[in-house]
Design a protein around this motif. Structure first.
Motif, PDB file in Angstrom:
ATOM      1  N   LYS A 150       0.835  -1.236  -0.039  1.00 57.15           N
ATOM      2  CA  LYS A 150      -0.013  -0.208   0.149  1.00 57.15           C
ATOM      3  C   LYS A 150       0.886   1.274   0.016  1.00 57.15           C
ATOM      4  CE  LYS A 150      -3.638   2.195   2.645  1.00 57.15           C
ATOM      5  NZ  LYS A 150      -4.496   2.160   3.677  1.00 57.15           N
ATOM      6  N   TYR A 151       2.066   1.281   0.525  1.00 55.60           N
ATOM      7  CA  TYR A 151       2.883   2.550   0.877  1.00 55.60           C
ATOM      8  C   TYR A 151       4.204   2.598   0.041  1.00 55.60           C
ATOM      9  CZ  TYR A 151      -0.583   3.538   4.511  1.00 55.60           C
ATOM     10  OH  TYR A 151      -1.649   3.720   5.181  1.00 55.60           O
ATOM     11  N   GLU A 152       4.346   1.547  -0.528  1.00 48.20           N
ATOM     12  CA  GLU A 152       5.763   1.340  -1.058  1.00 48.20           C
ATOM     13  C   GLU A 152       5.846   2.382  -2.339  1.00 48.20           C
ATOM     14  OE1 GLU A 152       6.597  -2.593  -2.397  1.00 48.20           O
ATOM     15  OE2 GLU A 152       4.845  -2.711  -3.766  1.00 48.20           O
ATOM     16  N   GLU A 153       4.678   2.900  -2.797  1.00 46.70           N
ATOM     17  CA  GLU A 153       4.645   3.956  -3.980  1.00 46.70           C
ATOM     18  C   GLU A 153       4.699   5.418  -3.646  1.00 46.70           C
ATOM     19  OE1 GLU A 153       1.962   3.474  -6.981  1.00 46.70           O
ATOM     20  OE2 GLU A 153       2.733   1.566  -7.442  1.00 46.70           O
ATOM     21  N   SER A 154       3.986   5.603  -2.371  1.00 46.49           N
ATOM     22  CA  SER A 154       3.709   6.826  -1.990  1.00 46.49           C
ATOM     23  C   SER A 154       5.098   7.246  -1.077  1.00 46.49           C
ATOM     24  CB  SER A 154       2.327   7.204  -1.307  1.00 46.49           C
ATOM     25  OG  SER A 154       2.446   6.168  -0.081  1.00 46.49           O
ATOM     26  N   LYS A 155       5.720   6.447  -0.240  1.00 45.66           N
ATOM     27  CA  LYS A 155       6.873   6.519   0.507  1.00 45.66           C
ATOM     28  C   LYS A 155       6.744   7.507   1.552  1.00 45.66           C
ATOM     29  CE  LYS A 155      10.276   4.622  -2.616  1.00 45.66           C
ATOM     30  NZ  LYS A 155       9.815   3.117  -2.271  1.00 45.66           N
ATOM     31  N   PRO A 156       5.540   7.414   2.216  1.00 42.81           N
ATOM     32  CA  PRO A 156       5.443   8.442   3.471  1.00 42.81           C
ATOM     33  C   PRO A 156       6.457   8.652   4.490  1.00 42.81           C
ATOM     34  CG  PRO A 156       4.236   6.400   3.964  1.00 42.81           C
ATOM     35  CD  PRO A 156       4.621   6.267   2.502  1.00 42.81           C
ATOM     36  N   LEU A 157       7.374   7.674   4.688  1.00 42.21           N
ATOM     37  CA  LEU A 157       8.599   7.790   5.458  1.00 42.21           C
ATOM     38  C   LEU A 157       9.775   8.382   4.593  1.00 42.21           C
ATOM     39  CD1 LEU A 157       7.942   4.463   7.419  1.00 42.21           C
ATOM     40  CD2 LEU A 157       7.039   6.882   8.005  1.00 42.21           C
ATOM     41  N   LYS A 158       9.541   8.941   3.621  1.00 41.11           N
ATOM     42  CA  LYS A 158      10.884   9.246   2.898  1.00 41.11           C
ATOM     43  C   LYS A 158      11.560  10.600   3.724  1.00 41.11           C
ATOM     44  CE  LYS A 158      12.525  10.790  -1.728  1.00 41.11           C
ATOM     45  NZ  LYS A 158      12.092  11.234  -2.971  1.00 41.11           N
ATOM     46  N   GLY A 159      12.794  10.288   3.847  1.00 41.87           N
ATOM     47  CA  GLY A 159      13.661  11.385   4.651  1.00 41.87           C
ATOM     48  C   GLY A 159      13.498  11.240   6.109  1.00 41.87           C
ATOM     49  N   LEU A 160      12.914  10.415   6.626  1.00 44.93           N
ATOM     50  CA  LEU A 160      13.011   9.856   8.102  1.00 44.93           C
ATOM     51  C   LEU A 160      13.867   8.743   8.372  1.00 44.93           C
ATOM     52  CD1 LEU A 160      10.344  11.666   8.079  1.00 44.93           C
ATOM     53  CD2 LEU A 160       9.445   9.975   9.734  1.00 44.93           C
ATOM     54  N   VAL A 161      14.419   8.763   9.584  1.00 44.03           N
ATOM     55  CA  VAL A 161      15.369   7.760   9.892  1.00 44.03           C
ATOM     56  C   VAL A 161      14.631   7.078  11.180  1.00 44.03           C
ATOM     57  CG1 VAL A 161      17.637   7.405  11.400  1.00 44.03           C
ATOM     58  CG2 VAL A 161      17.471   9.153   9.690  1.00 44.03           C
ATOM     59  N   VAL A 162      14.442   5.784  10.836  1.00 46.82           N
ATOM     60  CA  VAL A 162      13.803   4.941  11.774  1.00 46.82           C
ATOM     61  C   VAL A 162      14.982   4.117  12.548  1.00 46.82           C
ATOM     62  CG1 VAL A 162      12.338   3.178  12.437  1.00 46.82           C
ATOM     63  CG2 VAL A 162      11.609   4.740  10.677  1.00 46.82           C
ATOM     64  N   GLY A 163      15.133   4.336  13.940  1.00 41.27           N
ATOM     65  CA  GLY A 163      16.161   3.486  14.672  1.00 41.27           C
ATOM     66  C   GLY A 163      15.535   2.344  15.396  1.00 41.27           C
ATOM     67  N   GLY A 164      16.042   1.337  15.230  1.00 46.12           N
ATOM     68  CA  GLY A 164      15.247   0.136  15.806  1.00 46.12           C
ATOM     69  C   GLY A 164      16.183  -0.578  16.901  1.00 46.12           C
ATOM     70  N   THR A 195      11.113  -9.582  12.134  1.00 42.55           N
ATOM     71  CA  THR A 195      11.635  -8.524  12.347  1.00 42.55           C
ATOM     72  C   THR A 195      12.271  -7.965  10.902  1.00 42.55           C
ATOM     73  OG1 THR A 195      12.294  -8.750  14.481  1.00 42.55           O
ATOM     74  CG2 THR A 195      13.309  -6.714  13.395  1.00 42.55           C
ATOM     75  N   ALA A 196      12.904  -8.654  10.098  1.00 42.83           N
ATOM     76  CA  ALA A 196      13.571  -8.201   8.829  1.00 42.83           C
ATOM     77  C   ALA A 196      12.176  -7.859   7.812  1.00 42.83           C
ATOM     78  CB  ALA A 196      14.086  -9.542   8.224  1.00 42.83           C
ATOM     79  N   VAL A 197      11.126  -8.646   8.131  1.00 39.51           N
ATOM     80  CA  VAL A 197       9.993  -8.078   7.339  1.00 39.51           C
ATOM     81  C   VAL A 197       9.608  -6.740   7.367  1.00 39.51           C
ATOM     82  CG1 VAL A 197       7.691  -8.727   6.570  1.00 39.51           C
ATOM     83  CG2 VAL A 197       9.434 -10.574   6.825  1.00 39.51           C
ATOM     84  N   LEU A 198       9.509  -6.490   8.824  1.00 39.84           N
ATOM     85  CA  LEU A 198       9.405  -5.174   9.273  1.00 39.84           C
ATOM     86  C   LEU A 198      10.117  -4.120   8.883  1.00 39.84           C
ATOM     87  CD1 LEU A 198       7.693  -3.047  11.061  1.00 39.84           C
ATOM     88  CD2 LEU A 198       9.113  -3.791  12.863  1.00 39.84           C
ATOM     89  N   THR A 199      11.483  -4.419   9.023  1.00 43.90           N
ATOM     90  CA  THR A 199      12.693  -3.437   8.248  1.00 43.90           C
ATOM     91  C   THR A 199      12.160  -3.152   6.976  1.00 43.90           C
ATOM     92  OG1 THR A 199      14.123  -5.102   8.157  1.00 43.90           O
ATOM     93  CG2 THR A 199      13.993  -3.977  10.262  1.00 43.90           C
ATOM     94  N   LYS A 200      11.905  -4.065   6.003  1.00 44.54           N
ATOM     95  CA  LYS A 200      11.819  -4.032   4.883  1.00 44.54           C
ATOM     96  C   LYS A 200      10.696  -3.363   4.360  1.00 44.54           C
ATOM     97  CE  LYS A 200      12.516  -7.505   1.820  1.00 44.54           C
ATOM     98  NZ  LYS A 200      12.371  -8.835   1.023  1.00 44.54           N
ATOM     99  N   THR A 201       9.575  -3.465   5.431  1.00 41.86           N
ATOM    100  CA  THR A 201       8.374  -2.633   4.984  1.00 41.86           C
ATOM    101  C   THR A 201       8.495  -1.088   5.354  1.00 41.86           C
ATOM    102  OG1 THR A 201       7.016  -4.727   5.709  1.00 41.86           O
ATOM    103  CG2 THR A 201       5.861  -2.366   5.489  1.00 41.86           C
ATOM    104  N   LEU A 202       9.282  -0.811   6.487  1.00 42.95           N
ATOM    105  CA  LEU A 202       9.907   0.580   6.760  1.00 42.95           C
ATOM    106  C   LEU A 202      10.417   1.017   5.555  1.00 42.95           C
ATOM    107  CD1 LEU A 202      10.740   0.020  10.494  1.00 42.95           C
ATOM    108  CD2 LEU A 202       8.837   1.335   9.700  1.00 42.95           C
ATOM    109  N   ALA A 203      11.615   0.404   5.222  1.00 49.19           N
ATOM    110  CA  ALA A 203      12.373   0.853   3.994  1.00 49.19           C
ATOM    111  C   ALA A 203      11.742   1.144   2.702  1.00 49.19           C
ATOM    112  CB  ALA A 203      13.717  -0.257   3.753  1.00 49.19           C
ATOM    113  N   ALA A 204      10.823   0.155   2.405  1.00 44.10           N
ATOM    114  CA  ALA A 204       9.952   0.276   1.076  1.00 44.10           C
ATOM    115  C   ALA A 204       8.948   1.653   1.234  1.00 44.10           C
ATOM    116  CB  ALA A 204       8.739  -0.877   1.132  1.00 44.10           C
ATOM    117  N   ALA A 205       8.898   1.847   2.396  1.00 42.29           N
ATOM    118  CA  ALA A 205       7.929   3.139   2.560  1.00 42.29           C
ATOM    119  C   ALA A 205       8.617   4.339   2.680  1.00 42.29           C
ATOM    120  CB  ALA A 205       6.786   3.039   4.129  1.00 42.29           C
ATOM    121  N   GLY A 206       9.979   4.359   2.619  1.00 45.62           N
ATOM    122  CA  GLY A 206      11.144   5.544   2.359  1.00 45.62           C
ATOM    123  C   GLY A 206      11.916   5.787   3.628  1.00 45.62           C
TER     124      GLY A 206
END
Length: 418
Positions: free
Chosen positions: A34-48, A56-67
């Protein structure tokens, strides 16, 4: 890209495991799509700071796909899957600082490697990253928007910060979502904790007496699965309501001092320290198994066990046997750390699907509400919980009833009686 992992050549093995997890996490994958095209997290750093597992890898890949730019460390010295870490670095280009078997210094060095990215949003499991961040907010916190917390222990630590007016940024208690603690904690830990014990020892649970310390969501799940495998279960508690629930669910309830002489297998799940201590170990039968399912390795007092012992030896990678001065043997699994992650693979992917969907949506919520949230702990919105449950049901091919207009009216008005 910066990273610190054990062996990048393990990436192919890790990639296959991640692909397996993805095929069993349809809710999170639907959000990624749903979010890999709009990339709402572009420009943000998520520290986990979470266990580096295939889920957890699937979560990190989802975050990265969202930008998002993702920087990640492990949240337990023995829970990192080195092949997963390798795949995230080599195949996904993520900054991962984690390996299995790190020293205490290396563990915190990895956390600070994440903080040096100056996260906009933190995702934590146990609150170690968040606590260290709070010690250095002036240095690393210039971009901070908010954070999330995955587990009961972490939420309790952060509530203590909040109570003392020391919480430096808003935190969403992901653990408190119904689609997290009623499933991940109960069914996930219930199954995976016993899976870890069985993998480490190949013990037969049928006919054994299993003592479960704590009857919260985690303890409830463990007790249920142990009984299902044929064990007699004793529950120990300090909370009278939880103790009463355990008794009403059909379990024997005793203080640990009484249960200590009866148990064959002891599993702690309280979030508190010294749940099993010297006075309990002294009463235990020869050959008992000790395991912990709480977040930190403080529930079983290993120092007390060492003081009561004259020798110890490794039975296998995950079992250390202590020879006590009274000639009894005590078998400790996984150094008293999270048994389901040290000796097994953690929660099944299917249940982490909901937990990590909550994590991802909480990150979006923090971004959407940037600058409007107070420095306090927030619960997941009920609507988010319901949405995730519906998506999970749909992925399982399950339909449920819907309220009619007349039924909705009845439930939302007060006029109609007998």
């Amino acid at each position: 890209m910066e990273y610190r992992i054990k062996d990048i050549s393990l990436s192919d093995k890790g990639k296959k495991k991640i692909e397996w997890a993805e095929s069993h996490m349809p809710v999170l994958l639907s959000l990624k799509k749903k979010y890999e095209e709009s990339k709402p997290l572009k420009g943000l750093v998520v520290g986990g700071c979470l266990h580096v597992t295939k889920e957890t890898a699937v979560l990190t890949k989802t975050l990265a796909a969202a930008g998002a730019t993702v920087a990640w460390s492990g949240c337990n010295p023995l829970s990192t899957n080195d092949d997963i870490a390798a795949s995230l670095v080599k195949d996904e280009g993520l900054s991962v600082f984690a390996s299995r078997g790190v020293t205490n210094k290396e563990y915190y060095d990895d956390i600070y490697s994440v903080l040096k990215f100056n996260p906009d949003i933190t995702i934590d499991d146990g609150a170690d990253l968040t606590i260290e961040f709070h010690k250095n907010l002036d240095k690393y916190g210039k971009n901070i928007i908010g954070g999330t917390e995955e587990t009961t222990t972490g939420v309790l630590r952060l509530k203590a910060l909040e109570t003392n007016s020391k919480l430096g940024y808003p935190i969403i208690a992901v653990n408190d979502a119904e689609t997290k603690h009623d499933f991940d904690n109960v069914y996930g830990t219930g199954q995976s904790a016993l899976d870890g014990i069985i993998r480490a020892t190949n013990v037969l649970l049928s006919g054994k007496t299993v003592v479960v310390a704590g009857y919260g969501h985690v303890g409830k799940g463990i007790a249920s699965r142990a009984r299902g495998l044929g064990a007699s279960v004793i529950v120990t508690e300090v909370d009278p309501i939880n103790a009463l629930k355990a008794r009403m669910d059909g379990y024997t309830v005793k203080p640990m001092e009484e249960a200590a002489s009866s148990g064959d297998i002891f599993i702690t799940s309280t979030g508190c320290k010294d749940v099993i201590a010297r006075k309990h170990v002294e009463k235990m039968k020869n050959g008992v198994l000790l395991a912990n399912a709480g977040h930190f390795n403080v529930e079983i007092s290993i120092d007390d066990i060492k003081e009561l012992s004259y020798e110890s030896k490794k039975i296998n990678e995950n079992v250390e046997q202590f020879l006590l001065k009274n000639n009894n043997k005590i078998n400790l699994i996984g150094e008293g750390r999270l048994v389901n992650l040290v000796a097994a693979e953690g929660h099944p992917s299917e249940v982490m699907d909901m937990s990590f969907a909550n994590q991802f949506l909480s990150v979006l919520y923090l971004l959407k509400n940037k600058g409007t949230l107070e420095n306090k702990i927030y619960k997941i919105d009920r609507e988010q919980d319901i949405m995730i449950a519906r998506l999970k049901l749909e992925s399982m091919g399950i339909s449920i009833d819907k309220l009619s207009e007349n039924q909705s009216k009845y439930l939302n008005e007060y006029g109609e009686g007998t």
